[in-house]
Design an enzyme around this catalytic site. Sequence first.
Site, PDB file in Angstrom:
ATOM      1  N   ASN A   7      59.050  58.464  38.544  1.00  0.00           N
ATOM      2  CA  ASN A   7      57.693  59.065  38.635  1.00  0.00           C
ATOM      3  C   ASN A   7      57.011  57.986  39.708  1.00  0.00           C
ATOM      4  O   ASN A   7      56.587  56.988  39.281  1.00  0.00           O
ATOM      5  CB  ASN A   7      57.112  58.797  37.349  1.00  0.00           C
ATOM      6  CG  ASN A   7      55.450  59.079  37.131  1.00  0.00           C
ATOM      7  OD1 ASN A   7      55.036  59.682  38.061  1.00  0.00           O
ATOM      8  ND2 ASN A   7      54.866  58.854  35.966  1.00  0.00           N
ATOM      9  N   HIS A  95      51.543  62.388  30.189  1.00  0.00           N
ATOM     10  CA  HIS A  95      51.414  61.221  30.396  1.00  0.00           C
ATOM     11  C   HIS A  95      50.227  60.441  29.974  1.00  0.00           C
ATOM     12  O   HIS A  95      49.278  60.868  29.914  1.00  0.00           O
ATOM     13  CB  HIS A  95      51.625  60.918  31.804  1.00  0.00           C
ATOM     14  CG  HIS A  95      52.220  59.677  32.194  1.00  0.00           C
ATOM     15  ND1 HIS A  95      51.455  58.580  32.335  1.00  0.00           N
ATOM     16  CD2 HIS A  95      53.588  59.078  32.475  1.00  0.00           C
ATOM     17  CE1 HIS A  95      52.020  57.328  32.617  1.00  0.00           C
ATOM     18  NE2 HIS A  95      53.351  57.748  32.743  1.00  0.00           N
ATOM     19  N   GLU A 144      56.869  56.610  25.734  1.00  0.00           N
ATOM     20  CA  GLU A 144      56.307  55.765  26.750  1.00  0.00           C
ATOM     21  C   GLU A 144      55.207  54.918  26.001  1.00  0.00           C
ATOM     22  O   GLU A 144      54.042  55.286  26.134  1.00  0.00           O
ATOM     23  CB  GLU A 144      55.799  56.373  27.757  1.00  0.00           C
ATOM     24  CG  GLU A 144      57.043  57.308  28.823  1.00  0.00           C
ATOM     25  CD  GLU A 144      56.576  56.807  30.145  1.00  0.00           C
ATOM     26  OE1 GLU A 144      57.305  56.774  30.871  1.00  0.00           O
ATOM     27  OE2 GLU A 144      55.297  57.346  30.643  1.00  0.00           O
ATOM     28  N   SER A 180      58.266  50.039  31.861  1.00  0.00           N
ATOM     29  CA  SER A 180      58.804  49.000  32.711  1.00  0.00           C
ATOM     30  C   SER A 180      60.584  48.685  32.746  1.00  0.00           C
ATOM     31  O   SER A 180      61.037  47.782  32.508  1.00  0.00           O
ATOM     32  CB  SER A 180      58.433  47.637  32.082  1.00  0.00           C
ATOM     33  OG  SER A 180      56.861  47.696  32.170  1.00  0.00           O
TER      34      SER A 180
END
Length: 221
Positions: A7, A95, A144, A180
């Site tokens: 991404n 997102h 996420e 991360s």
Amino acid sequence: MKYIIANWKAHKNFEAAGQWLAVFSRHDLTKLKGKLQVIICPPFPFISLVKERLARYDFIKVGAQDVSFFAEGPRTGEVAAENLAGLVDYVIIGHSERRRYFAETTSVIFQKCGRAQKNRLEPIFCLRDVNDIIASKVRFVAYEPVAAVGTGDNEPLAKVLQLKKQLRLSRDAVFIYGGSVDEKNASDYLNSDAVDGLLVGGASLDADAFYAILAAAAALF
Ligand code: PGA
């Protein structure tokens, strides 16, 4: 088969995108075949470039980072699912950055999923925690946690698996972790049968760093 998704977010200009592709293509990408499905999600303006330059690799697909909740029509500046149909196979939806900076609600996110599915685009549905409701008929679910996105503080596998359990996903769901992820921690997740793939932001911006993640992932299988 594991899925590794890049991404790029709103990074790079046209020249930098071309350079990324040049550096990436210098690696022996054929080594990844049969082991990984790679999905690259650049900003809209570079989708065609990425698609053309990597077209010879059938295990590398291209995705969009968002889609309009409007159908095609007079909506200046929007990118509708119809505009993307036949160009990309996947689209990231919901997102945390869209939810935060563009105030996307569950209802908007669900509409986007519907538009994508109607146009045969596979939504990669992002959720921040167990309270985010997953749209119906979504197969790709990307967990996420906000505290891990872009912070260098990836969430430990045990916590990721705990969250997955709470989601009660269907058996054919594809469960992705993002936050991360880098070359060093990617295998922690991919070694688990319960994690089907990774969504990589920062570490996908450098072609060598992204390839290192792919190589580490392919080496596990
Ligand atoms: P990050 O981003 O890898 O930079 O944490 C992941 C994402 O937001 O998709």
